[in-house]
Design a protein around this motif. Structure first.
Motif, PDB file in Angstrom:
ATOM      1  N   GLY A 151      -4.322   0.069  -0.802  1.00  0.00           N
ATOM      2  CA  GLY A 151      -4.682   1.302  -1.289  1.00  0.00           C
ATOM      3  C   GLY A 151      -3.772   2.367  -0.443  1.00  0.00           C
ATOM      4  O   GLY A 151      -2.447   1.998  -0.141  1.00  0.00           O
ATOM      5  N   LEU A 152      -4.181   3.595  -0.699  1.00  0.00           N
ATOM      6  CA  LEU A 152      -3.289   4.576  -0.052  1.00  0.00           C
ATOM      7  C   LEU A 152      -3.861   5.147   1.509  1.00  0.00           C
ATOM      8  O   LEU A 152      -5.100   5.326   1.503  1.00  0.00           O
ATOM      9  CB  LEU A 152      -3.553   6.056  -1.054  1.00  0.00           C
ATOM     10  N   ASP A 153      -2.811   5.238   2.276  1.00  0.00           N
ATOM     11  CA  ASP A 153      -3.160   5.671   3.572  1.00  0.00           C
ATOM     12  C   ASP A 153      -2.913   7.103   3.468  1.00  0.00           C
ATOM     13  O   ASP A 153      -1.968   7.895   3.120  1.00  0.00           O
ATOM     14  CB  ASP A 153      -2.290   5.249   4.682  1.00  0.00           C
ATOM     15  N   GLY A 154      -3.859   7.971   3.938  1.00  0.00           N
ATOM     16  CA  GLY A 154      -3.893   9.751   3.779  1.00  0.00           C
ATOM     17  C   GLY A 154      -4.759  10.065   2.781  1.00  0.00           C
ATOM     18  O   GLY A 154      -4.740  11.222   2.409  1.00  0.00           O
ATOM     19  N   THR A 155      -5.747   9.220   2.157  1.00  0.00           N
ATOM     20  CA  THR A 155      -6.495   9.857   1.255  1.00  0.00           C
ATOM     21  C   THR A 155      -7.472  10.636   1.797  1.00  0.00           C
ATOM     22  O   THR A 155      -7.933  11.705   1.075  1.00  0.00           O
ATOM     23  CB  THR A 155      -7.556   8.464   0.682  1.00  0.00           C
ATOM     24  N   GLN A 156      -7.975  10.811   2.967  1.00  0.00           N
ATOM     25  CA  GLN A 156      -9.028  11.677   3.436  1.00  0.00           C
ATOM     26  C   GLN A 156      -8.314  13.208   3.706  1.00  0.00           C
ATOM     27  O   GLN A 156      -8.922  14.274   3.488  1.00  0.00           O
ATOM     28  CB  GLN A 156      -9.453  11.371   4.814  1.00  0.00           C
ATOM     29  N   ALA A 157      -6.996  13.044   3.952  1.00  0.00           N
ATOM     30  CA  ALA A 157      -6.257  14.354   4.051  1.00  0.00           C
ATOM     31  C   ALA A 157      -6.032  14.909   2.775  1.00  0.00           C
ATOM     32  O   ALA A 157      -6.292  16.324   2.312  1.00  0.00           O
ATOM     33  CB  ALA A 157      -4.946  14.224   5.073  1.00  0.00           C
ATOM     34  N   LEU A 158      -5.772  14.307   1.735  1.00  0.00           N
ATOM     35  CA  LEU A 158      -5.450  14.493   0.447  1.00  0.00           C
ATOM     36  C   LEU A 158      -6.893  15.183  -0.139  1.00  0.00           C
ATOM     37  O   LEU A 158      -6.890  16.021  -0.866  1.00  0.00           O
ATOM     38  CB  LEU A 158      -4.956  13.349  -0.347  1.00  0.00           C
ATOM     39  N   GLN A 159      -7.908  14.501   0.249  1.00  0.00           N
ATOM     40  CA  GLN A 159      -9.385  14.756  -0.361  1.00  0.00           C
ATOM     41  C   GLN A 159      -9.854  16.183   0.176  1.00  0.00           C
ATOM     42  O   GLN A 159      -9.990  16.934  -0.615  1.00  0.00           O
ATOM     43  CB  GLN A 159     -10.364  14.002  -0.096  1.00  0.00           C
ATOM     44  N   GLU A 160      -9.283  16.574   1.359  1.00  0.00           N
ATOM     45  CA  GLU A 160      -9.485  17.898   1.786  1.00  0.00           C
ATOM     46  C   GLU A 160      -8.461  19.029   1.310  1.00  0.00           C
ATOM     47  O   GLU A 160      -9.114  19.847   0.962  1.00  0.00           O
ATOM     48  CB  GLU A 160      -9.365  17.950   3.348  1.00  0.00           C
ATOM     49  N   LEU A 161      -7.418  18.594   1.099  1.00  0.00           N
ATOM     50  CA  LEU A 161      -6.606  19.413   0.546  1.00  0.00           C
ATOM     51  C   LEU A 161      -6.863  19.895  -1.070  1.00  0.00           C
ATOM     52  O   LEU A 161      -6.909  21.121  -1.476  1.00  0.00           O
ATOM     53  CB  LEU A 161      -4.975  18.888   0.121  1.00  0.00           C
TER      54      LEU A 161
ATOM     55  N   GLY B  18       0.960  -1.122   0.065  1.00  0.00           N
ATOM     56  CA  GLY B  18      -0.022  -0.152  -0.113  1.00  0.00           C
ATOM     57  C   GLY B  18       0.840   1.345  -0.029  1.00  0.00           C
ATOM     58  O   GLY B  18       2.101   1.246  -0.063  1.00  0.00           O
ATOM     59  N   GLY B  19       0.226   2.335  -0.199  1.00  0.00           N
ATOM     60  CA  GLY B  19       1.044   3.459  -0.034  1.00  0.00           C
ATOM     61  C   GLY B  19       0.545   4.578   0.902  1.00  0.00           C
ATOM     62  O   GLY B  19      -0.366   4.224   1.605  1.00  0.00           O
ATOM     63  N   GLN B  20       1.273   5.581   0.981  1.00  0.00           N
ATOM     64  CA  GLN B  20       1.229   6.492   2.232  1.00  0.00           C
ATOM     65  C   GLN B  20       1.598   7.935   1.930  1.00  0.00           C
ATOM     66  O   GLN B  20       2.215   8.197   1.270  1.00  0.00           O
ATOM     67  CB  GLN B  20       2.116   6.045   3.565  1.00  0.00           C
ATOM     68  N   LEU B  21       0.875   8.905   2.511  1.00  0.00           N
ATOM     69  CA  LEU B  21       0.934  10.017   2.260  1.00  0.00           C
ATOM     70  C   LEU B  21       0.898  10.626   3.857  1.00  0.00           C
ATOM     71  O   LEU B  21      -0.360  10.718   4.384  1.00  0.00           O
ATOM     72  CB  LEU B  21       0.091  11.102   1.411  1.00  0.00           C
ATOM     73  N   ASP B  22       2.046  10.768   4.434  1.00  0.00           N
ATOM     74  CA  ASP B  22       2.046  11.310   5.964  1.00  0.00           C
ATOM     75  C   ASP B  22       2.187  12.673   6.069  1.00  0.00           C
ATOM     76  O   ASP B  22       2.051  13.524   5.148  1.00  0.00           O
ATOM     77  CB  ASP B  22       3.392  10.673   6.444  1.00  0.00           C
ATOM     78  N   ALA B  23       2.459  13.211   7.282  1.00  0.00           N
ATOM     79  CA  ALA B  23       2.372  14.677   7.461  1.00  0.00           C
ATOM     80  C   ALA B  23       3.402  15.492   6.813  1.00  0.00           C
ATOM     81  O   ALA B  23       3.236  16.418   6.082  1.00  0.00           O
ATOM     82  CB  ALA B  23       2.390  15.056   8.847  1.00  0.00           C
ATOM     83  N   PRO B  24       4.664  14.991   6.488  1.00  0.00           N
ATOM     84  CA  PRO B  24       5.606  15.848   5.774  1.00  0.00           C
ATOM     85  C   PRO B  24       5.104  16.068   4.213  1.00  0.00           C
ATOM     86  O   PRO B  24       5.548  17.086   3.730  1.00  0.00           O
ATOM     87  CB  PRO B  24       7.233  14.965   5.792  1.00  0.00           C
ATOM     88  N   ARG B  25       5.001  14.862   3.747  1.00  0.00           N
ATOM     89  CA  ARG B  25       4.438  14.676   2.245  1.00  0.00           C
ATOM     90  C   ARG B  25       3.357  15.622   1.970  1.00  0.00           C
ATOM     91  O   ARG B  25       3.217  16.247   0.912  1.00  0.00           O
ATOM     92  CB  ARG B  25       4.307  13.384   1.851  1.00  0.00           C
ATOM     93  N   LEU B  26       2.140  15.324   2.894  1.00  0.00           N
ATOM     94  CA  LEU B  26       0.994  16.375   2.837  1.00  0.00           C
ATOM     95  C   LEU B  26       1.318  17.857   3.039  1.00  0.00           C
ATOM     96  O   LEU B  26       0.539  18.771   2.440  1.00  0.00           O
ATOM     97  CB  LEU B  26       0.034  15.899   3.673  1.00  0.00           C
ATOM     98  N   GLY B  27       2.312  18.242   3.984  1.00  0.00           N
ATOM     99  CA  GLY B  27       2.373  19.392   4.235  1.00  0.00           C
ATOM    100  C   GLY B  27       3.133  20.185   3.167  1.00  0.00           C
ATOM    101  O   GLY B  27       2.972  21.451   2.861  1.00  0.00           O
TER     102      GLY B  27
END
Length: 314
Positions: free
Chosen positions: A213-223, A170-179
């Motif tokens: 799938g992708l962990d961090g989808t909800q945060a990405l959606q909000e962005l 699976g994939g990940q978008l954590d705080a540094p990448r989302l920031g």
């Protein structure tokens, strides 16, 4: 209030209007106005406001599977034969099968015929350390330690995200990448933007694929939902073509290069697929249309003129 009146009321609340002049109905709003400003904002002549980005995905280059190299060669040969020369090529992850040094060396050699800028992001089959050694810094404003960067392509801005998670499928978008993404979206709110990543931020309904799938989808959606300049989110990973609404825009996936999958939707607890011809996506931008995406098979038929600009061919 009737259905039409209700729709018009919602459009007005969103700051949009409907123009019925000349019996034509068109929605006019911030997105269209933003496209109308592109040439002035970027001081671009007419010939530089059209953009074609080819998206290849999931080549899975494997030292023990030469047919995968052959599939990439055929895709490159085909895209180089297109009537419109691509402005850039994007490879959206799973560049190699094992993430080995020699596989990346082979991939670099296979990509050599491309005469346009080529950008790559890692997928779950890649090894980030070896990937970064092979391709080094790409684009601008890169996030240290990740293959995450910006590409300015005339009127279009590409934000390439690194969703690789070592040791996981699976994939990940954590705080540094989302920031990082939040900062990049905030600095160019009027520039049409394409977000590219390997793992798509969606559920397919296929149990096997959704489990990786992708962990961090909800945060990405909000962005993404807070930044209407995002024309599309493009990904790979699924080995199949799929389009879904996402945060006020679209998310779409490219097929794999060896063959595409068509899943058996009657058995979602399993992964049963029909192998179909491989292909890739062509993301075409003009000021009038915004971003439109076409899908191409790698082994198509000949070019035919169906309409010569005056009438349909017999």
């Amino acid at each position: 209030m009737g259905v039409v009146e209700a729709v018009l009321a919602q459009l007005r609340l969103a700051g949009l209007t409907v123009d019925f002049t000349g019996l034509k109905q068109k929605v006019c709003g911030p997105a269209r106005n933003a496209r109308a400003r592109i040439r002035a904002d970027h001081h671009l002549p007419l010939t530089e406001v059209f953009m074609l980005i080819v998206q290849l995905s999931d080549p899975h280059i494997d030292l023990h599977r030469p047919e995968k190299s052959g599939a990439l060669r055929r895709a490159i040969d085909h895209l180089l034969s297109l009537p419109m020369r691509p402005d850039a090529v994007l490879v959206s992850g799973d560049c190699t099968e094992h993430g080995w040094t020699d596989e990346y060396a082979l991939l670099r050699e296979l990509l050599r015929p491309l005469t346009v800028p080529t950008y790559l992001i890692p997928g779950n089959h890649d090894d980030r350390e070896e990937f970064l050694k092979a391709f080094g810094p790409q684009g601008t404003q890169g996030l240290p330690g990740f293959a995450q960067f910006v590409v300015e392509l005339g009127p279009v801005r590409v934000l390439a995200l690194d969703t690789h998670c070592p040791g996981a499928n699976g994939g990940q978008l954590d705080a540094p990448r989302l920031g990082w993404l939040a900062e990049r979206l905030g600095e160019a709110p009027r520039t049409p933007t394409l977000i590219a990543l390997h793992h798509p931020p969606l559920l397919t309904g296929l149990k096997v694929m959704d489990s990786i799938g992708l962990d961090g989808t909800q945060a990405l959606q909000e962005l993404v939902g807070a930044h209407p300049q995002v024309e599309a989110v493009v990904a790979g990973h699924l080995h199949m073509r799929l389009v879904r609404r996402f945060a006020g825009t679209l998310v779409m996936t490219a097929p794999a290069l060896e063959y595409a999958w068509l899943p058996d939707l009657t058995q979602p607890d399993k992964l049963i697929v029909q192998r179909q011809p491989p292909g890739y996506l062509l993301h075409h931008f003009t000021p009038d249309t915004g971003l439109t995406t076409y899908a191409s098979a790698v082994s198509p038929g000949p070019w035919e003129t169906l309409h010569d600009g005056q009438g349909w061919a017999p």
